[in-house]
Design a protein around this motif. Structure first.
Motif, PDB file in Angstrom:
ATOM      1  N   LEU A 129       5.516  12.686 -22.744  1.00 33.19           N
ATOM      2  CA  LEU A 129       5.525  13.989 -23.384  1.00 33.19           C
ATOM      3  C   LEU A 129       4.631  14.989 -22.660  1.00 33.19           C
ATOM      4  N   MET A 130       3.534  14.496 -22.108  1.00 41.64           N
ATOM      5  CA  MET A 130       2.577  15.373 -21.440  1.00 41.64           C
ATOM      6  C   MET A 130       2.933  15.631 -19.977  1.00 41.64           C
ATOM      7  N   GLY A 131       4.055  15.057 -19.534  1.00 40.34           N
ATOM      8  CA  GLY A 131       4.488  15.336 -18.174  1.00 40.34           C
ATOM      9  C   GLY A 131       3.778  14.538 -17.109  1.00 40.34           C
ATOM     10  N   GLU A 132       3.099  13.449 -17.477  1.00 45.85           N
ATOM     11  CA  GLU A 132       2.402  12.663 -16.471  1.00 45.85           C
ATOM     12  C   GLU A 132       3.327  11.706 -15.741  1.00 45.85           C
ATOM     13  N   LEU A 133       4.525  11.458 -16.318  1.00 44.35           N
ATOM     14  CA  LEU A 133       5.511  10.657 -15.633  1.00 44.35           C
ATOM     15  C   LEU A 133       6.415  11.582 -14.830  1.00 44.35           C
ATOM     16  N   PRO A 134       7.088  11.077 -13.786  1.00 45.02           N
ATOM     17  CA  PRO A 134       7.870  11.940 -12.911  1.00 45.02           C
ATOM     18  C   PRO A 134       8.947  12.717 -13.668  1.00 45.02           C
ATOM     19  N   ALA A 135       9.257  13.882 -13.150  1.00 45.52           N
ATOM     20  CA  ALA A 135      10.235  14.752 -13.776  1.00 45.52           C
ATOM     21  C   ALA A 135      11.618  14.127 -13.755  1.00 45.52           C
ATOM     22  N   ALA A 136      12.461  14.561 -14.692  1.00 41.23           N
ATOM     23  CA  ALA A 136      13.748  13.903 -14.924  1.00 41.23           C
ATOM     24  C   ALA A 136      14.648  13.892 -13.700  1.00 41.23           C
ATOM     25  N   GLN A 137      14.732  15.012 -12.975  1.00 40.09           N
ATOM     26  CA  GLN A 137      15.691  15.099 -11.879  1.00 40.09           C
ATOM     27  C   GLN A 137      15.079  14.723 -10.530  1.00 40.09           C
ATOM     28  N   MET A 138      13.897  14.170 -10.532  1.00 35.83           N
ATOM     29  CA  MET A 138      13.193  13.895  -9.287  1.00 35.83           C
ATOM     30  C   MET A 138      13.571  12.540  -8.729  1.00 35.83           C
ATOM     31  N   ASP A 139      13.832  12.485  -7.432  1.00 35.78           N
ATOM     32  CA  ASP A 139      14.043  11.214  -6.751  1.00 35.78           C
ATOM     33  C   ASP A 139      12.677  10.561  -6.585  1.00 35.78           C
ATOM     34  N   PRO A 140      12.418   9.416  -7.248  1.00 32.05           N
ATOM     35  CA  PRO A 140      11.069   8.839  -7.229  1.00 32.05           C
ATOM     36  C   PRO A 140      10.600   8.423  -5.850  1.00 32.05           C
ATOM     37  N   VAL A 141      11.509   8.016  -4.971  1.00 34.66           N
ATOM     38  CA  VAL A 141      11.087   7.621  -3.633  1.00 34.66           C
ATOM     39  C   VAL A 141      10.684   8.829  -2.809  1.00 34.66           C
ATOM     40  N   ASP A 142      11.254   9.994  -3.112  1.00 35.79           N
ATOM     41  CA  ASP A 142      10.813  11.212  -2.443  1.00 35.79           C
ATOM     42  C   ASP A 142       9.392  11.576  -2.860  1.00 35.79           C
ATOM     43  N   THR A 143       8.995  11.126  -4.050  1.00 40.11           N
ATOM     44  CA  THR A 143       7.681  11.456  -4.586  1.00 40.11           C
ATOM     45  C   THR A 143       6.581  10.606  -3.973  1.00 40.11           C
ATOM     46  N   SER A 144       6.866   9.307  -3.787  1.00 40.02           N
ATOM     47  CA  SER A 144       5.834   8.396  -3.321  1.00 40.02           C
ATOM     48  C   SER A 144       6.470   7.158  -2.731  1.00 40.02           C
ATOM     49  N   LEU A 145       5.793   6.556  -1.746  1.00 45.49           N
ATOM     50  CA  LEU A 145       6.238   5.278  -1.209  1.00 45.49           C
ATOM     51  C   LEU A 145       5.288   4.175  -1.660  1.00 45.49           C
ATOM     52  N   GLY A 146       4.708   4.343  -2.836  1.00 47.69           N
ATOM     53  CA  GLY A 146       3.808   3.331  -3.370  1.00 47.69           C
ATOM     54  C   GLY A 146       4.551   2.320  -4.227  1.00 47.69           C
ATOM     55  N   PRO A 202       0.815  -1.212   0.000  1.00 49.65           N
ATOM     56  CA  PRO A 202       0.000   0.000   0.000  1.00 49.65           C
ATOM     57  C   PRO A 202       0.849   1.262   0.000  1.00 49.65           C
ATOM     58  N   THR A 203       0.322   2.301  -0.637  1.00 45.50           N
ATOM     59  CA  THR A 203       0.974   3.606  -0.593  1.00 45.50           C
ATOM     60  C   THR A 203       0.778   4.197   0.792  1.00 45.50           C
ATOM     61  N   LEU A 204       1.882   4.690   1.387  1.00 42.92           N
ATOM     62  CA  LEU A 204       1.822   5.225   2.742  1.00 42.92           C
ATOM     63  C   LEU A 204       1.737   6.738   2.718  1.00 42.92           C
ATOM     64  N   ASP A 205       0.943   7.270   3.616  1.00 41.98           N
ATOM     65  CA  ASP A 205       0.827   8.712   3.784  1.00 41.98           C
ATOM     66  C   ASP A 205       1.875   9.167   4.792  1.00 41.98           C
ATOM     67  N   PRO A 206       2.852   9.993   4.382  1.00 44.27           N
ATOM     68  CA  PRO A 206       3.899  10.419   5.313  1.00 44.27           C
ATOM     69  C   PRO A 206       3.360  11.074   6.573  1.00 44.27           C
ATOM     70  N   GLU A 207       2.218  11.753   6.467  1.00 37.77           N
ATOM     71  CA  GLU A 207       1.670  12.457   7.627  1.00 37.77           C
ATOM     72  C   GLU A 207       1.111  11.501   8.673  1.00 37.77           C
ATOM     73  N   SER A 208       0.892  10.239   8.266  1.00 39.18           N
ATOM     74  CA  SER A 208       0.336   9.268   9.214  1.00 39.18           C
ATOM     75  C   SER A 208       1.420   8.563  10.020  1.00 39.18           C
ATOM     76  N   LEU A 209       2.696   8.827   9.705  1.00 39.37           N
ATOM     77  CA  LEU A 209       3.796   8.156  10.381  1.00 39.37           C
ATOM     78  C   LEU A 209       4.657   9.165  11.120  1.00 39.37           C
ATOM     79  N   ALA A 210       5.222   8.722  12.231  1.00 40.51           N
ATOM     80  CA  ALA A 210       6.200   9.541  12.929  1.00 40.51           C
ATOM     81  C   ALA A 210       7.430   9.703  12.042  1.00 40.51           C
ATOM     82  N   HIS A 211       8.205  10.764  12.279  1.00 39.91           N
ATOM     83  CA  HIS A 211       9.344  11.069  11.410  1.00 39.91           C
ATOM     84  C   HIS A 211      10.331   9.910  11.339  1.00 39.91           C
TER      85      HIS A 211
END
Length: 517
Positions: A285-302, A226-235
């Motif tokens: 092309l439409m930008g629906e995939l993550p941006a080139a320089q983005m760390d994908p794990v920073d984007t989502s834990l899904g 499951p995708t985790l919500d960062p706000e639901s977990l302690a740091h």
């Protein structure tokens, strides 16, 4: 959280460094290589297989790289022995004996019954059967079938090219109810437990299948963790989960394992629905995939993150699951392999290094891994990864083949019955050059006592190292690094499992010794 189930390192005894001495050549130490498996299709989704090295360009963090090695799809084949169909069906493919696979890609079919509701799992199983029924009697690549249950994953059929063996194994495996999903859902620790079980199954696969030379296509039929919500977990909890996902991502990349997710859940939330390769190109092309320089794990834990990082794809909200499995298998069968040594040698570089592969042929669609996690591992992360890896090996349902090892009783006159010699083939270890010209390999050795159900009831572990003199040929499988280890089995132990982890590469091997007389 995850830390609650990690093994606590206990004091053990690994002998002071066993030197290896024999004739031969000194190992040649080279810089790090990044290996890429690249699929290229036209706009209709048909593979393009006649490209050359000059048709490609590789960029890491926007900097051009020099392609050092290049292999065409035609080079990724099984050993070229003439076989009748019956001989092909009977051929044995053992992950511990990687030469049998040649350079062929392999397919790992997984039914996820942990993160998928019962009705959807039943549907997925029927669709898997339909997919298999439409394949030729002799499969093009070695294929294995696994299922992930509530607390473990199980092998249903070893690698085979015999379609009927996979069909028979599937028929004998009924769908099981996922209580963690159905009863707990998003409540209590249900999501974190399912995430932990899924990650452990993934890591176990990387260590079991990692020595197979070619690409491993992991076709995951189910919801994934499951995708985790960062706000639901302690740091601290979120940091731990985040670090574990990154660690398993690197394990998948190092094993050349590409994840294709086919989710049978009709209401699953996820990324844009991508049903063919035109849509994949359009999404990019439409930008629906993550941006080139983005760390994908920073984007989502899904779970989608892992398919994106490894160069795979995610299919959701589709009814023709059998067809989607076939697309994923066929799509990954024709691929190029190329490698490069990063021009940026600094360990202080960006932790996530983005990779972009460009094909100079017009209208070509390129799919490969998006990057990797580089940089120096902190002491905290190194300790966490070590504990996590050893814990996974201790509970593994299958022998890990990342390192080839054997274990014998120490028969020296002064040795006692709890003294052992753990032998590892020298080419399997990551040797580090020393100032005096010798080479050194650092490992952690662990002995785990298992009860009659195969569950750990005690363990002992410690670090050790082996030193090879300058005249040793460390590419020779006959050369062994010997580690002397003292391990007393726990009361009621039926098996003593030895685990060796290379502390430089992270590769692991296991060896079970029966204590039943």
């Amino acid at each position: 959280m995850l830390a609650a189930i990690l093994l606590v390192m206990a004091h053990g005894v690994v002998s002071a460094q066993q030197s290896i001495a024999s004739g031969g050549n000194t190992i040649q130490v080279t810089s790090r290589l990044v290996v890429l498996d690249v699929v290229v299709t036209d706009k209709k989704g048909q593979p393009i297989t006649d490209l050359t090295r000059d048709d490609f360009a590789i960029f890491e963090n926007k900097q051009p790289q020099t392609i050092r090695n290049f292999e065409k799809p035609s080079e990724h084949q099984l050993p070229t022995e003439e076989q009748t169909p019956e001989q092909a069906k009977a051929q044995v493919f053992d992950p511990a004996k990687p030469a049998n696979f040649g350079q062929s890609a392999v397919n790992i079919l997984v039914l996820d019954q942990l993160n998928t509701h019962f009705a959807d799992s039943s549907f997925a199983r029927r669709q898997m059967a339909e997919y298999l029924s439409k394949q030729p009697a002799v499969l093009g690549q070695p294929t294995t079938l696994l299922v992930v249950y509530q607390d473990h994953f199980k092998l249903l059929q070893e690698f085979t090219r015999d379609r009927s063996k996979l069909e028979d194994a599937l028929k004998k495996s009924p769908v099981k109810y996922s209580w963690d999903l159905e009863l707990k859902g998003k409540a209590d620790n249900g999501p974190i437990t399912r995430l932990e079980t899924t990650l452990r199954a993934l890591q176990e696969m990387t260590q079991v299948y990692g020595r197979i030379p070619g690409r491993k296509n992991l076709i995951w039929v189910g919801g994934g963790f499951p995708t985790l919500d960062p706000e639901s977990l302690a740091h601290n909890d979120y940091r731990e989960v985040d670090d574990t996902v990154r660690h398993v991502s690197n394990e998948l990349l190092d094993a050349r394992m590409t994840l294709y997710v086919v989710d049978p859940t009709s209401s699953a939330a996820g990324m844009s629905e991508i049903t063919d390769f035109q849509e994949m190109a359009f999404a990019g092309l439409m930008g629906e995939l993550p941006a080139a320089q983005m760390d994908p794990v920073d984007t989502s834990l899904g779970f989608n993150t892992l398919s994106m990082v490894t160069g795979g794809r995610t299919i959701r909200n589709m009814n023709n699951i059998a067809h989607q499995i076939a697309i994923s298998v066929n799509y990954s069968a024709q691929y190029y392999t190329m490698s490069y040594s990063p021009t940026n040698k600094s360990n202080d570089a960006l932790k996530y290094r983005n990779i972009r592969v460009v094909c100079r042929r017009p209208d070509a669609v390129v799919t490969t891994r998006k990057g990797y996690y580089g940089g120096t591992v902190s002491a905290y992360n190194a300790k966490h990864e070590l504990s996590y890896d050893l814990s996974t090996a201790a509970t593994s349902s299958r022998p890990m083949n990342g390192l080839a090892l054997i274990v014998d009783h120490n028969t020296d006159a002064e040795a006692n019955e709890d003294d052992w010699i753990v032998r590892v083939q020298a080419p399997e270890l990551a040797w580090q050059p020393q100032d005096d010209g010798s080479s050194k390999a650092d490992v952690t050795v662990m002995a785990v006592s298992l009860n009659k159900r195969g569950r750990p009831i005690g363990h002992v572990a410690n670090n050790g190292s082996a030193t090879a003199k300058t005249d040793v040929n460390l590419h020779d499988e006959k050369e062994l690094a010997n580690f002397y280890f003292e391990a007393q089995p726990a009361l009621k132990a039926m098996t003593l499992r030895f685990v060796v982890r290379d502390n430089n590469s992270g590769k692991m091997g296991t060896y079970d010794v029966s204590l039943v007389k």
